[in-house]
Design a protein around this motif. Sequence first.
Motif, PDB file in Angstrom:
ATOM      1  N   ARG A 161       3.342   2.822  21.573  1.00  0.00           N
ATOM      2  CA  ARG A 161       3.910   4.024  22.210  1.00  0.00           C
ATOM      3  C   ARG A 161       5.133   3.667  23.044  1.00  0.00           C
ATOM      4  N   ARG A 162       5.007   2.533  23.758  1.00  0.00           N
ATOM      5  CA  ARG A 162       6.117   2.082  24.602  1.00  0.00           C
ATOM      6  C   ARG A 162       7.405   1.932  23.779  1.00  0.00           C
ATOM      7  N   ASP A 163       7.258   1.388  22.568  1.00  0.00           N
ATOM      8  CA  ASP A 163       8.440   1.062  21.771  1.00  0.00           C
ATOM      9  C   ASP A 163       8.866   2.177  20.813  1.00  0.00           C
ATOM     10  N   ASN A 164       7.968   3.119  20.536  1.00  0.00           N
ATOM     11  CA  ASN A 164       8.278   4.088  19.477  1.00  0.00           C
ATOM     12  C   ASN A 164       8.257   5.553  19.878  1.00  0.00           C
ATOM     13  N   VAL A 165       7.642   5.854  21.017  1.00  0.00           N
ATOM     14  CA  VAL A 165       7.485   7.269  21.377  1.00  0.00           C
ATOM     15  C   VAL A 165       7.987   7.528  22.799  1.00  0.00           C
ATOM     16  N   GLY A 166       8.735   8.621  22.936  1.00  0.00           N
ATOM     17  CA  GLY A 166       9.122   9.078  24.272  1.00  0.00           C
ATOM     18  C   GLY A 166       8.390  10.375  24.545  1.00  0.00           C
ATOM     19  N   PHE A 167       7.862  10.498  25.763  1.00  0.00           N
ATOM     20  CA  PHE A 167       7.083  11.705  26.085  1.00  0.00           C
ATOM     21  C   PHE A 167       7.807  12.572  27.109  1.00  0.00           C
ATOM     22  N   VAL A 168       7.751  13.865  26.860  1.00  0.00           N
ATOM     23  CA  VAL A 168       8.209  14.817  27.887  1.00  0.00           C
ATOM     24  C   VAL A 168       7.034  15.760  28.118  1.00  0.00           C
ATOM     25  N   MET A 213      14.090   9.181  26.502  1.00  0.00           N
ATOM     26  CA  MET A 213      15.120   8.827  25.533  1.00  0.00           C
ATOM     27  C   MET A 213      15.744   7.460  25.731  1.00  0.00           C
ATOM     28  N   VAL A 214      15.652   6.969  26.960  1.00  0.00           N
ATOM     29  CA  VAL A 214      16.460   5.800  27.323  1.00  0.00           C
ATOM     30  C   VAL A 214      16.150   4.566  26.472  1.00  0.00           C
ATOM     31  N   LYS A 233      15.515   4.711  23.346  1.00  0.00           N
ATOM     32  CA  LYS A 233      15.854   5.077  21.961  1.00  0.00           C
ATOM     33  C   LYS A 233      14.639   4.971  21.025  1.00  0.00           C
ATOM     34  N   PRO A 234      13.578   5.719  21.339  1.00  0.00           N
ATOM     35  CA  PRO A 234      12.371   5.638  20.493  1.00  0.00           C
ATOM     36  C   PRO A 234      12.579   6.387  19.174  1.00  0.00           C
ATOM     37  N   ALA A 235      11.703   6.137  18.216  1.00  0.00           N
ATOM     38  CA  ALA A 235      11.803   6.814  16.929  1.00  0.00           C
ATOM     39  C   ALA A 235      11.476   8.294  17.074  1.00  0.00           C
ATOM     40  N   LEU A 236      10.660   8.596  18.067  1.00  0.00           N
ATOM     41  CA  LEU A 236      10.157   9.970  18.179  1.00  0.00           C
ATOM     42  C   LEU A 236      10.077  10.389  19.643  1.00  0.00           C
ATOM     43  N   ILE A 237      10.515  11.635  19.889  1.00  0.00           N
ATOM     44  CA  ILE A 237      10.298  12.188  21.232  1.00  0.00           C
ATOM     45  C   ILE A 237       9.394  13.402  21.103  1.00  0.00           C
ATOM     46  N   LEU A 238       8.269  13.344  21.819  1.00  0.00           N
ATOM     47  CA  LEU A 238       7.312  14.438  21.787  1.00  0.00           C
ATOM     48  C   LEU A 238       7.345  15.166  23.117  1.00  0.00           C
ATOM     49  N   ALA A 239       7.477  16.470  23.029  1.00  0.00           N
ATOM     50  CA  ALA A 239       7.543  17.255  24.264  1.00  0.00           C
ATOM     51  C   ALA A 239       6.513  18.378  24.191  1.00  0.00           C
ATOM     52  N   ASP A 240       5.660  18.426  25.179  1.00  0.00           N
ATOM     53  CA  ASP A 240       4.627  19.464  25.200  1.00  0.00           C
ATOM     54  C   ASP A 240       5.062  20.568  26.155  1.00  0.00           C
ATOM     55  N   GLU A 241       5.330  21.727  25.607  1.00  0.00           N
ATOM     56  CA  GLU A 241       5.769  22.882  26.408  1.00  0.00           C
ATOM     57  C   GLU A 241       6.792  22.434  27.457  1.00  0.00           C
ATOM     58  N   PRO A 242       7.906  21.859  27.039  1.00  0.00           N
ATOM     59  CA  PRO A 242       8.825  21.264  28.026  1.00  0.00           C
ATOM     60  C   PRO A 242       9.482  22.293  28.942  1.00  0.00           C
ATOM     61  N   THR A 243       9.473  23.557  28.523  1.00  0.00           N
ATOM     62  CA  THR A 243      10.162  24.556  29.358  1.00  0.00           C
ATOM     63  C   THR A 243       9.177  25.490  30.064  1.00  0.00           C
ATOM     64  N   MET A 292      17.766  11.214  16.775  1.00  0.00           N
ATOM     65  CA  MET A 292      16.387  10.956  17.207  1.00  0.00           C
ATOM     66  C   MET A 292      15.507  12.130  16.794  1.00  0.00           C
ATOM     67  N   THR A 293      14.253  11.858  16.498  1.00  0.00           N
ATOM     68  CA  THR A 293      13.341  12.921  16.045  1.00  0.00           C
ATOM     69  C   THR A 293      12.694  13.586  17.269  1.00  0.00           C
ATOM     70  N   PHE A 294      12.781  14.920  17.315  1.00  0.00           N
ATOM     71  CA  PHE A 294      12.162  15.663  18.422  1.00  0.00           C
ATOM     72  C   PHE A 294      11.054  16.552  17.858  1.00  0.00           C
ATOM     73  N   VAL A 295       9.893  16.466  18.445  1.00  0.00           N
ATOM     74  CA  VAL A 295       8.797  17.390  18.107  1.00  0.00           C
ATOM     75  C   VAL A 295       8.304  17.985  19.414  1.00  0.00           C
ATOM     76  N   PHE A 296       8.281  19.293  19.495  1.00  0.00           N
ATOM     77  CA  PHE A 296       7.810  19.889  20.753  1.00  0.00           C
ATOM     78  C   PHE A 296       6.924  21.089  20.476  1.00  0.00           C
ATOM     79  N   SER A 297       5.990  21.277  21.368  1.00  0.00           N
ATOM     80  CA  SER A 297       5.109  22.438  21.237  1.00  0.00           C
ATOM     81  C   SER A 297       5.617  23.510  22.184  1.00  0.00           C
ATOM     82  N   THR A 298       5.483  24.755  21.777  1.00  0.00           N
ATOM     83  CA  THR A 298       5.933  25.845  22.648  1.00  0.00           C
ATOM     84  C   THR A 298       5.355  27.165  22.176  1.00  0.00           C
ATOM     85  N   HIS A 299       5.348  28.125  23.060  1.00  0.00           N
ATOM     86  CA  HIS A 299       5.092  29.491  22.598  1.00  0.00           C
ATOM     87  C   HIS A 299       6.176  30.413  23.151  1.00  0.00           C
TER      88      HIS A 299
END
Lengths: 233, 404
Positions: free
Chosen positions: A88-95, A163-164, A166-176, A200-207
Motif C-alpha cells: 500500500r505504501r508503494d502503490n496506493v494513495g488514500f484520500v 500523490m506525492v 506517485k502511486p499507481a492508484l489513488i483511492l478517495a472515499d467520499e472526498p468532498t 495516475m489512476t483515480f478511483v473515488f466513491s461518491t453520491h
Amino acid sequence: MEQCSNQVIVAKNVKKNYQQDSIVVEAVRGVNLTIEKGEFTAIVGPSGSGKTTLLNVLTGLDTPTEGEVWLNGRLLSEMSQRELCDFRRDNVGFVFQAYNLIPVLTVEENIEYVMMLQGVSKNERHRRVVDILKQMGLEGYHNRFPTQLSGGQQQRVAIARAMVTKPALILADEPTANLDSKTSRALLDIMRKLNEETNMTFVFSTHDPHVVDRARRVIILEDGVNVREETRN
Amino acid sequence: MMTLRLAFRNLLRQKRRTIFTGLSMLVGFVMGCFFIGWADGAYNHIIDSFTRQRLGHIQIHKQGYLGKPSLYKTIDNPERVGKILDTVGHIDSWAPRLFSAGLVSAGEKSAGVQVIGIDTEREERTTNISNKIVEGNYFDNRIRGVILGKDLARNLHAGVRDSVVILSQAADGSIANARYPVTGLIDTGDPGLNRSAFYLPLEYAQELFVLEGKVHEIAVNAANLNYIEKVAKELKSRLSGTGLHVADWKEFAHEFYVAMSADKGGMYVMLVIVVIIVAITVLNTILMSVLERQKEYGVLKAIGTRPGSLVRMVLIETALLAGACILLGSVIGYFMNLYFAEYGLKLANPIEWGGVQIKYMKGEVNFKSFYLPTITVLVTALLVCFFPALRAARTEPAKTMRTF
C-alpha cells in the motif's frame, strides 16, 4: 492468472460479509470490475450500497469473504500483513472523507511521512513537498498543523500526501462529503487536472451528483453489486 | 526520526495525562532512589560503626587463629607487616593487638577477664578508644596501667587509681602475674566486653605473656567501606606465603554479615512497590491513550506503516516519558539522599546493634540508588506498555476508520 499491464485493479466475484451480532450482513455481493491505468472512475451508490466496503477490499484494508482482488498485478490474498503495508505504501494513495491527517505533524511532515517510510532522502522529500504544495495552491503552509487549516485545505493536503509518492492508484472515499460545493468543485478540478497531467489512476466513491459529473467512468453500485456502468468524455 | 518526533509530540498532546503518567513514574523512581540510598546509608553506618569502632574492617592473624585462637598463634614480625600496611593505598589506620585470658582480683573480689594488649597510639587512631572512657583517663606517656570494662570494675568493686592483680599463663609456660593501677573505666558498647575487658598497653602485655615483639591480630581500617574489598585483596597478595591470614569483616564477623544481608533484602520490597505503582498507572494511561488513537493508527497502517513501527512508536513514547522522569527523579533523589547523608535523622531511641549504639540514621548517595530504580522504572514501563503497543499494531484500518 495473466494480468494485462494496463490493469490496475481486477476484482473477480468479490463478496464481503459482516457478522453483526447473530446476523450476517452481505455488504458486497459478487462484484466484478477492472480498472485500467489512468482512469478517473467514480463508484456511485446510495448509503449502504457497499462503496466503502468495496474500496476497503480493493486496497487490502479488508479481506474479501470470497473472490480475488489483483492490485497492480499482485493477488492481495497472498500477501502477509507486513507485505500489504509495504505494498500500500508503494502503490496506493488514500484520500479519506474525514481527511485523516496526523494532527501532531505539520503539513510538510504529513506529506513527507510516506516518503520517509520509503526511505526517500531528505532533500528529495523537501523538493517534492514544495512542488506538490505549489500544485495544490498551498505554498507557505508547510509549517501549519492540520487544525490550523480549513476543511478544503486539509483535503488538499490529504491529496498531496496521497500523490506525492506517485502511486499507481489513488483511492478517495467520499472526498468532498465534508466540503461545500465551491470547494468540492475546486478539489475535483485539481484531481482531474492531476489525473490528466500525470496519468495516475483515480478511483473515488461518491453520491454527490456534481462529483459524478466530473468522472470519466461511473460504476453504479446497488445492494453490494455493480449494476451498470457509464463512460463519459 | 519521524517515529521519534511523532512519539514526542504525542506526549505533548494530552498534557494532563502525560503529567499523571509521568508523576507516577517520578514518584516510583524517587521512592526507589530514596529508600535504597536510605537503606544502604543506614546499614553501612551500622556496619561501619560495628567494624571501625571495635573490630576493624580487616584483620590479619596467623593462619588458623580465627578458627581456633591460641596464645601461641602469633604474628611474629608485626613491624614488617606494618611496613607493608603503610605502603598499601586506601588504608586509614591499623592497630596491633595481643589477646589472652586471665584471672583478675581486686581485694577479695576476682573475675575472669579478656586481656587485650593495645598499641595505645595506634588503637586510638583506629577505634577512637579514648572516647569510650567513662571514668579516669586513657593511657598516655605518664599514665600506664590498665583500663577495665565498666561492669568488670563494678563486679570487682574496683575504681580508678585502685590496683588489680592479674594471674595467667605466659607463652613460655611460666605463671604470668602482675599488679597494675586502674587508670580508667571503659564502656565499649558491648555488654559482654564491659564485663570482661582488661586493656593494657601492648608492651606490658607482651612482657606479661613473654611474647616480646609478637601480636595476635592487626586490625586495619580502610578509608571507607567501599575500599575494604580492594584493600583486603591487595593485602592477601602482599602477605601470601607469610603464613598470615587476611580476613575482611564479612569473614571474621560472619553472623553479623548474614544478619545485615538478610535485613538489606527488605530493600527489594520497596522495588516491588515501585514496580506495582509504575505498572498500574502506565498500563492504564498508555492503554487509554492507545485506544483513543486507534483511528490514527488505522490511518498510519493504511498509508503503509508496518505493525512493528507502531509498536516501536508506542514504546518510544513510553521510553521518552520514562527517561524524562528518571532524569528529573535523579536530580530530586540526589538532593534528598545528599541531605539525609549529611544531616541524617536523629533517633528518639538509639538502636543497639551488635553492641554498637546507633543514634543517627543516615542516607547515602551511591550509584546503586540510581541505576536500580532506573532499570526498575524503565523495564516496568516498557514491559507494561508492550500490551497496548501490540493493540496499536493489530489495529484493523477498515474497522477503526469506518469512514473509509
